[in-house]
Write a protein that holds these residues in place. Structure first.
Motif, PDB file in Angstrom:
ATOM      1  N   SER A  41       0.830  -1.190   0.000  1.00  0.00           N
ATOM      2  CA  SER A  41       0.000   0.000   0.000  1.00  0.00           C
ATOM      3  C   SER A  41       0.882   1.264   0.000  1.00  0.00           C
ATOM      4  O   SER A  41       0.624   2.221  -0.738  1.00  0.00           O
ATOM      5  N   ARG A  45       1.129   4.285  -2.745  1.00  0.00           N
ATOM      6  CA  ARG A  45       0.997   5.681  -2.327  1.00  0.00           C
ATOM      7  C   ARG A  45       2.246   6.495  -2.635  1.00  0.00           C
ATOM      8  O   ARG A  45       2.189   7.723  -2.671  1.00  0.00           O
ATOM      9  N   GLU A  51       1.960   9.490  -0.316  1.00  0.00           N
ATOM     10  CA  GLU A  51       3.112   9.464   0.586  1.00  0.00           C
ATOM     11  C   GLU A  51       4.326   9.920  -0.214  1.00  0.00           C
ATOM     12  O   GLU A  51       4.498   9.484  -1.363  1.00  0.00           O
ATOM     13  N   GLN A  90      -9.629   0.212  -1.169  1.00  0.00           N
ATOM     14  CA  GLN A  90     -10.313  -0.988  -0.671  1.00  0.00           C
ATOM     15  C   GLN A  90     -11.763  -0.687  -0.289  1.00  0.00           C
ATOM     16  O   GLN A  90     -12.664  -1.456  -0.588  1.00  0.00           O
ATOM     17  N   ASP A 167      -5.774  -0.265  -4.674  1.00  0.00           N
ATOM     18  CA  ASP A 167      -5.286  -0.797  -3.398  1.00  0.00           C
ATOM     19  C   ASP A 167      -6.307  -1.798  -2.861  1.00  0.00           C
ATOM     20  O   ASP A 167      -7.331  -1.398  -2.319  1.00  0.00           O
TER      21      ASP A 167
HETATM   22  P1  ADP Z   1      -4.138  -0.450   4.114  1.00  0.00           P
HETATM   23  O1  ADP Z   1      -3.134  -1.553   4.349  1.00  0.00           O
HETATM   24  O2  ADP Z   1      -5.420  -0.913   3.544  1.00  0.00           O
HETATM   25  O3  ADP Z   1      -3.553   0.738   3.427  1.00  0.00           O
HETATM   26  P2  ADP Z   1      -3.719   0.412   6.795  1.00  0.00           P
HETATM   27  O4  ADP Z   1      -4.619   0.175   7.946  1.00  0.00           O
HETATM   28  O5  ADP Z   1      -2.398  -0.267   6.725  1.00  0.00           O
HETATM   29  O6  ADP Z   1      -4.594   0.111   5.525  1.00  0.00           O
HETATM   30  O7  ADP Z   1      -3.430   1.964   6.668  1.00  0.00           O
HETATM   31  C1  ADP Z   1      -4.449   2.926   6.751  1.00  0.00           C
HETATM   32  C2  ADP Z   1      -3.794   4.277   7.035  1.00  0.00           C
HETATM   33  O8  ADP Z   1      -3.093   4.236   8.273  1.00  0.00           O
HETATM   34  C3  ADP Z   1      -2.776   4.700   5.994  1.00  0.00           C
HETATM   35  O9  ADP Z   1      -2.880   6.097   5.800  1.00  0.00           O
HETATM   36  C4  ADP Z   1      -1.443   4.362   6.614  1.00  0.00           C
HETATM   37  O10 ADP Z   1      -0.432   5.225   6.142  1.00  0.00           O
HETATM   38  C5  ADP Z   1      -1.727   4.573   8.087  1.00  0.00           C
HETATM   39  N1  ADP Z   1      -0.928   3.652   8.939  1.00  0.00           N
HETATM   40  C6  ADP Z   1      -0.779   2.334   8.762  1.00  0.00           C
HETATM   41  N2  ADP Z   1       0.030   1.808   9.694  1.00  0.00           N
HETATM   42  C7  ADP Z   1       0.393   2.827  10.492  1.00  0.00           C
HETATM   43  C8  ADP Z   1       1.223   2.945  11.636  1.00  0.00           C
HETATM   44  N3  ADP Z   1       1.870   1.899  12.158  1.00  0.00           N
HETATM   45  N4  ADP Z   1       1.361   4.152  12.217  1.00  0.00           N
HETATM   46  C9  ADP Z   1       0.737   5.221  11.689  1.00  0.00           C
HETATM   47  N5  ADP Z   1      -0.056   5.182  10.605  1.00  0.00           N
HETATM   48  C10 ADP Z   1      -0.237   4.011  10.009  1.00  0.00           C
END
Ligand code: ADP
Ligand code: ADP
Length: 233
Positions: A41, A45, A51, A90, A167
């Motif tokens: 992901s 991004r 990102e 998603q 995604d």
């Molecule tokens: P996906 O894998 O579907 O992108 P996530 O739950 O991993 O969903 O991520 C959702 C959001 O949270 C994204 O914007 C991601 O950058 C952020 N994110 C994911 N993991 C972390 C983390 N450990 N700390 C801070 N932000 C996070």
């Protein structure tokens, strides 16, 4: 025409992507696969610059931006790259207070300044393409997940991006609803839409992707034609 060179992404002291080098040709469809948390992901991004990579170069067509720690990249350069991409999420992320056709035309009017009539004609054309024209006036909450995702695909395609990023486009859907989304993405793939998708859905990957990139622990550990990757022992 998508070229990622030596991409690294750190969040604080955590390195999420490192030494990522990838080239994706125009008209190719690439599936990013790998375990949860691998960095798929984040990699998507980093292509549309939702990102910003900590370091490395992202090139889309003729536009390219190089990131270095401590160097600020002008917002206009970020936007120039982002505008070449469309993204499907998603969880669809439709605007809940707008009907299907308004969801698709909104960005054309507010971001690109198209006259409403022209934007609506383009939106209807795309809803037709994804099989949702008859639901143009429907509110997102009245649509199934598969229908919402098809509207989201139409919205992502509205400004004619060079690249469609997806995604986990089927992960929130029951198998029977994911079929209709696989169908639409498969059709786009056959038409030559350049796509990069992160997915756990093997059926989606097999039906659409010519190329597979395996990501694990923030590294590209394998890449190649999908036929080869999926049949290698
Ligand atoms: P996906 O894998 O579907 O992108 P996530 O739950 O991993 O969903 O991520 C959702 C959001 O949270 C994204 O914007 C991601 O950058 C952020 N994110 C994911 N993991 C972390 C983390 N450990 N700390 C801070 N932000 C996070
Ligand atoms: P995948 O899509 O392969 O499941 P992600 O790119 O969502 O993986 O996440 C890769 C790693 O980066 C995970 O460990 C996640 O927690 C972390 N991560 C993602 N976004 C952020 C964020 N904004 N801040 C901190 N860590 C993040």
């Amino acid at each position: 025409m998508i070229e990622l060179s030596n991409i690294e992404k750190r969040f604080g002291t955590t390195t999420v992507l490192s030494s990522v080098d990838l080239v994706m040709a125009e008209g190719s469809v690439t599936a990013l696969i790998g375990p949860s948390g691998a960095g798929k992901s984040t990699l998507l991004r980093c292509i549309n610059l939702l990102e910003q990579p900590t370091s490395g170069t992202v090139r889309l067509g003729e536009a390219s931006v190089t990131f270095e720690p401590g160097k600020r990249v002008p917002a206009a350069e970020i936007l120039a790259l982002r505008r070449q991409t469309g993204m499907v999420f998603q969880n669809f992320q439709l605007f809940p207070h707008r009907n299907a056709v308004d969801n698709v035309m909104e960005g054309l009017v507010t971001v690109l300044g198209w006259p409403r009539e022209r934007a609506k004609a383009r939106a209807m054309e795309l809803l037709e393409k994804v099989g949702m024209a008859e639901k143009a006036e429907a509110w997102p909450s009245t649509l199934s997940g598969g229908q919402q995702q098809r509207v989201a695909i139409a919205r992502a395609l509205a400004p004619s991006p060079r690249i469609l990023l997806c995604d986990e486009p089927t992960s929130a859907l029951d198998p029977e609803l994911s079929d209709e989304v696989v169908e639409v993405l498969g059709q786009l793939a056959r038409e030559g839409t350049t796509m990069v998708m992160a997915t756990h859905d093997l059926r989606l990957a097999l039906r659409t992707a010519g190329e597979v990139v395996v990501v694990d622990g923030g590294h590209v550990i394998e890449k190649g034609p999908s036929r080869q990757i999926f049949t290698d022992p």
